[in-house]
Structure formats: structure tokens, C-alpha cells
Design a protein around this motif. Sequence first.
Motif, PDB file in Angstrom:
ATOM      1  N   GLY A   2       0.785  -1.228   0.000  1.00  0.00           N
ATOM      2  CA  GLY A   2       0.000   0.000   0.000  1.00  0.00           C
ATOM      3  C   GLY A   2       0.815   1.274   0.000  1.00  0.00           C
ATOM      4  N   GLN A   3       0.653   2.052   1.045  1.00  0.00           N
ATOM      5  CA  GLN A   3       1.282   3.355   1.145  1.00  0.00           C
ATOM      6  C   GLN A   3       2.729   3.281   1.640  1.00  0.00           C
ATOM      7  OE1 GLN A   3      -0.445   6.211   0.222  1.00  0.00           O
ATOM      8  NE2 GLN A   3      -1.906   4.708  -0.502  1.00  0.00           N
ATOM      9  N   GLY A   4       3.145   2.164   2.234  1.00  0.00           N
ATOM     10  CA  GLY A   4       4.500   2.044   2.759  1.00  0.00           C
ATOM     11  C   GLY A   4       4.508   1.561   4.186  1.00  0.00           C
ATOM     12  N   CYS A   5       5.497   1.974   4.951  1.00  0.00           N
ATOM     13  CA  CYS A   5       5.636   1.553   6.342  1.00  0.00           C
ATOM     14  C   CYS A   5       4.496   2.145   7.175  1.00  0.00           C
ATOM     15  CB  CYS A   5       6.983   1.997   6.911  1.00  0.00           C
ATOM     16  SG  CYS A   5       7.178   1.613   8.677  1.00  0.00           S
ATOM     17  N   ALA A   6       3.636   1.276   7.670  1.00  0.00           N
ATOM     18  CA  ALA A   6       2.472   1.724   8.443  1.00  0.00           C
ATOM     19  C   ALA A   6       2.886   2.517   9.679  1.00  0.00           C
ATOM     20  CB  ALA A   6       1.619   0.524   8.835  1.00  0.00           C
ATOM     21  N   ASP A   7       3.956   2.094  10.333  1.00  0.00           N
ATOM     22  CA  ASP A   7       4.393   2.759  11.563  1.00  0.00           C
ATOM     23  C   ASP A   7       5.000   4.137  11.284  1.00  0.00           C
ATOM     24  OD1 ASP A   7       3.709   0.521  13.315  1.00  0.00           O
ATOM     25  OD2 ASP A   7       5.351  -0.499  12.299  1.00  0.00           O
ATOM     26  N   CYS A   8       5.798   4.247  10.230  1.00  0.00           N
ATOM     27  CA  CYS A   8       6.356   5.553   9.862  1.00  0.00           C
ATOM     28  C   CYS A   8       5.237   6.512   9.478  1.00  0.00           C
ATOM     29  CB  CYS A   8       7.331   5.414   8.692  1.00  0.00           C
ATOM     30  SG  CYS A   8       8.946   4.741   9.129  1.00  0.00           S
ATOM     31  N   LEU A   9       4.273   6.026   8.710  1.00  0.00           N
ATOM     32  CA  LEU A   9       3.167   6.880   8.303  1.00  0.00           C
ATOM     33  C   LEU A   9       2.371   7.364   9.505  1.00  0.00           C
ATOM     34  CD1 LEU A   9       2.116   4.884   5.135  1.00  0.00           C
ATOM     35  CD2 LEU A   9       3.176   7.153   5.190  1.00  0.00           C
ATOM     36  N   THR A  10       2.210   6.513  10.516  1.00  0.00           N
ATOM     37  CA  THR A  10       1.530   6.913  11.752  1.00  0.00           C
ATOM     38  C   THR A  10       2.296   8.031  12.446  1.00  0.00           C
ATOM     39  OG1 THR A  10       0.551   4.741  12.049  1.00  0.00           O
ATOM     40  CG2 THR A  10       0.735   6.098  14.011  1.00  0.00           C
ATOM     41  N   LEU A  11       3.632   7.998  12.347  1.00  0.00           N
ATOM     42  CA  LEU A  11       4.475   9.041  12.941  1.00  0.00           C
ATOM     43  C   LEU A  11       4.515  10.314  12.090  1.00  0.00           C
ATOM     44  CD1 LEU A  11       7.551   6.893  14.059  1.00  0.00           C
ATOM     45  CD2 LEU A  11       5.762   7.870  15.536  1.00  0.00           C
ATOM     46  N   GLY A  12       3.887  10.267  10.920  1.00  0.00           N
ATOM     47  CA  GLY A  12       3.910  11.414  10.023  1.00  0.00           C
ATOM     48  C   GLY A  12       5.137  11.463   9.139  1.00  0.00           C
ATOM     49  N   GLU A  13       5.839  10.350   9.030  1.00  0.00           N
ATOM     50  CA  GLU A  13       7.051  10.286   8.209  1.00  0.00           C
ATOM     51  C   GLU A  13       6.774   9.468   6.960  1.00  0.00           C
ATOM     52  OE1 GLU A  13      10.513   9.214  10.433  1.00  0.00           O
ATOM     53  OE2 GLU A  13       9.843  10.324  12.185  1.00  0.00           O
ATOM     54  N   ASP A  14       7.502   9.763   5.907  1.00  0.00           N
ATOM     55  CA  ASP A  14       7.306   9.013   4.669  1.00  0.00           C
ATOM     56  C   ASP A  14       8.627   8.631   4.007  1.00  0.00           C
ATOM     57  OD1 ASP A  14       8.139  11.459   3.757  1.00  0.00           O
ATOM     58  OD2 ASP A  14       6.418  11.819   2.465  1.00  0.00           O
ATOM     59  N   THR A  15       9.666   8.473   4.829  1.00  0.00           N
ATOM     60  CA  THR A  15      10.981   8.107   4.317  1.00  0.00           C
ATOM     61  C   THR A  15      11.478   6.856   5.015  1.00  0.00           C
ATOM     62  OG1 THR A  15      11.484  10.439   3.949  1.00  0.00           O
ATOM     63  CG2 THR A  15      13.335   8.919   3.937  1.00  0.00           C
ATOM     64  N   TRP A  16      11.803   5.820   4.244  1.00  0.00           N
ATOM     65  CA  TRP A  16      12.368   4.578   4.770  1.00  0.00           C
ATOM     66  C   TRP A  16      13.230   3.975   3.672  1.00  0.00           C
ATOM     67  CZ3 TRP A  16       7.099   5.607   4.801  1.00  0.00           C
ATOM     68  CH2 TRP A  16       6.419   5.233   3.650  1.00  0.00           C
ATOM     69  N   ALA A  17      14.101   3.058   4.031  1.00  0.00           N
ATOM     70  CA  ALA A  17      15.002   2.446   3.053  1.00  0.00           C
ATOM     71  C   ALA A  17      14.277   1.361   2.248  1.00  0.00           C
ATOM     72  CB  ALA A  17      16.233   1.875   3.745  1.00  0.00           C
ATOM     73  N   HIS A  18      13.768   0.335   2.930  1.00  0.00           N
ATOM     74  CA  HIS A  18      13.111  -0.789   2.268  1.00  0.00           C
ATOM     75  C   HIS A  18      11.942  -1.251   3.121  1.00  0.00           C
ATOM     76  CE1 HIS A  18      16.504  -1.037  -0.465  1.00  0.00           C
ATOM     77  NE2 HIS A  18      17.297  -0.987   0.593  1.00  0.00           N
ATOM     78  N   LEU A  19      11.019  -1.945   2.489  1.00  0.00           N
ATOM     79  CA  LEU A  19       9.836  -2.427   3.209  1.00  0.00           C
ATOM     80  C   LEU A  19       9.852  -3.932   3.381  1.00  0.00           C
ATOM     81  CD1 LEU A  19       7.117  -0.240   1.483  1.00  0.00           C
ATOM     82  CD2 LEU A  19       8.124   0.089   3.754  1.00  0.00           C
ATOM     83  N   ARG A  20       9.337  -4.376   4.524  1.00  0.00           N
ATOM     84  CA  ARG A  20       9.199  -5.793   4.856  1.00  0.00           C
ATOM     85  C   ARG A  20       7.749  -6.031   5.268  1.00  0.00           C
ATOM     86  NH1 ARG A  20      13.389  -5.303   2.395  1.00  0.00           N
ATOM     87  NH2 ARG A  20      15.405  -5.147   3.407  1.00  0.00           N
ATOM     88  N   ALA A  21       7.257  -7.252   5.057  1.00  0.00           N
ATOM     89  CA  ALA A  21       5.897  -7.609   5.455  1.00  0.00           C
ATOM     90  C   ALA A  21       5.944  -8.800   6.387  1.00  0.00           C
ATOM     91  CB  ALA A  21       5.053  -7.935   4.233  1.00  0.00           C
ATOM     92  N   CYS A  22       5.187  -8.715   7.459  1.00  0.00           N
ATOM     93  CA  CYS A  22       5.065  -9.822   8.405  1.00  0.00           C
ATOM     94  C   CYS A  22       4.207 -10.895   7.762  1.00  0.00           C
ATOM     95  CB  CYS A  22       4.416  -9.325   9.696  1.00  0.00           C
ATOM     96  SG  CYS A  22       4.093 -10.651  10.876  1.00  0.00           S
ATOM     97  N   LEU A  23       4.701 -12.117   7.746  1.00  0.00           N
ATOM     98  CA  LEU A  23       3.961 -13.206   7.118  1.00  0.00           C
ATOM     99  C   LEU A  23       2.975 -13.867   8.074  1.00  0.00           C
ATOM    100  CD1 LEU A  23       6.677 -14.746   4.803  1.00  0.00           C
ATOM    101  CD2 LEU A  23       4.854 -13.136   4.259  1.00  0.00           C
ATOM    102  N   THR A  24       2.885 -13.376   9.306  1.00  0.00           N
ATOM    103  CA  THR A  24       1.866 -13.850  10.236  1.00  0.00           C
ATOM    104  C   THR A  24       0.608 -12.992  10.144  1.00  0.00           C
ATOM    105  OG1 THR A  24       3.512 -14.722  11.771  1.00  0.00           O
ATOM    106  CG2 THR A  24       1.320 -14.289  12.666  1.00  0.00           C
ATOM    107  N   CYS A  25       0.795 -11.660  10.086  1.00  0.00           N
ATOM    108  CA  CYS A  25      -0.372 -10.760  10.121  1.00  0.00           C
ATOM    109  C   CYS A  25      -0.462  -9.801   8.947  1.00  0.00           C
ATOM    110  CB  CYS A  25      -0.390  -9.984  11.432  1.00  0.00           C
ATOM    111  SG  CYS A  25       0.933  -8.760  11.570  1.00  0.00           S
ATOM    112  N   GLY A  26       0.597  -9.700   8.118  1.00  0.00           N
ATOM    113  CA  GLY A  26       0.570  -8.821   6.960  1.00  0.00           C
ATOM    114  C   GLY A  26       1.035  -7.393   7.219  1.00  0.00           C
ATOM    115  N   HIS A  27       1.428  -7.081   8.457  1.00  0.00           N
ATOM    116  CA  HIS A  27       1.888  -5.731   8.799  1.00  0.00           C
ATOM    117  C   HIS A  27       3.098  -5.359   7.947  1.00  0.00           C
ATOM    118  CE1 HIS A  27       2.419  -2.232  11.364  1.00  0.00           C
ATOM    119  NE2 HIS A  27       3.703  -2.511  11.417  1.00  0.00           N
TER     120      HIS A  27
END
Length: 85
Positions: free
Chosen positions: A17-42
Motif C-alpha cells: 500500500g502506502q509504505g511503512c504503516a508505523d512511519c506513516l503513523t508518525l507522520g514520516e514518509d521516508t524509509w530504506a526498504h519495506l518488509r511484510a510480516c507473514l503472520t499478520c501482513g503488517h
Amino acid sequence: MSCVHVQALPELRIDAGQGCADCLTLGEDTWAHLRACLTCGHVACCDSSEHQHASAHHAATGHPVMRSVEPGESWRWCYVDARLV
């Protein structure tokens, strides 16, 4: 090579989707790479990112396996076994 943690994972449809859910919650939109949890999809940022939300997600939940959601990558990392799976 797989591990018991991979064998126990549910079937998930991952949406980066939009990227790192936690960074977006913090109001940030910069990260190096994205990973997905294979248990819950986070979806969270990698350890090369400032906040290392993927590792923090594992620490908080105990969910063992994350995978890259970067284009062209399909590797998975098991935090419990500390290896690629």
C-alpha cells in the motif's frame, strides 16, 4: 531451506500500500526498504531505515518471519532462527 516457522504461516495477501504503516503513523514518509510480516501482513521498514519498524514488530509480537516487499525480491527472514528461509 525452510524452517518450522515458515511451515506454520497462514496464507496472506500482502499489500504494501502506502509504505511503512508505523512511519506513516508518525507522520514520516521516508524509509530504506519495506518488509511484510507473514503472520499478520503488517508492512514495516527494514533495519537500514531510521526506525527499524520490522524488527520492532517482531520484538513486540513475536511474529517470526518477514519478507521483502521490494520489487524483484522474494526472500524471507526468520527472526527466531536468525536466517534466510
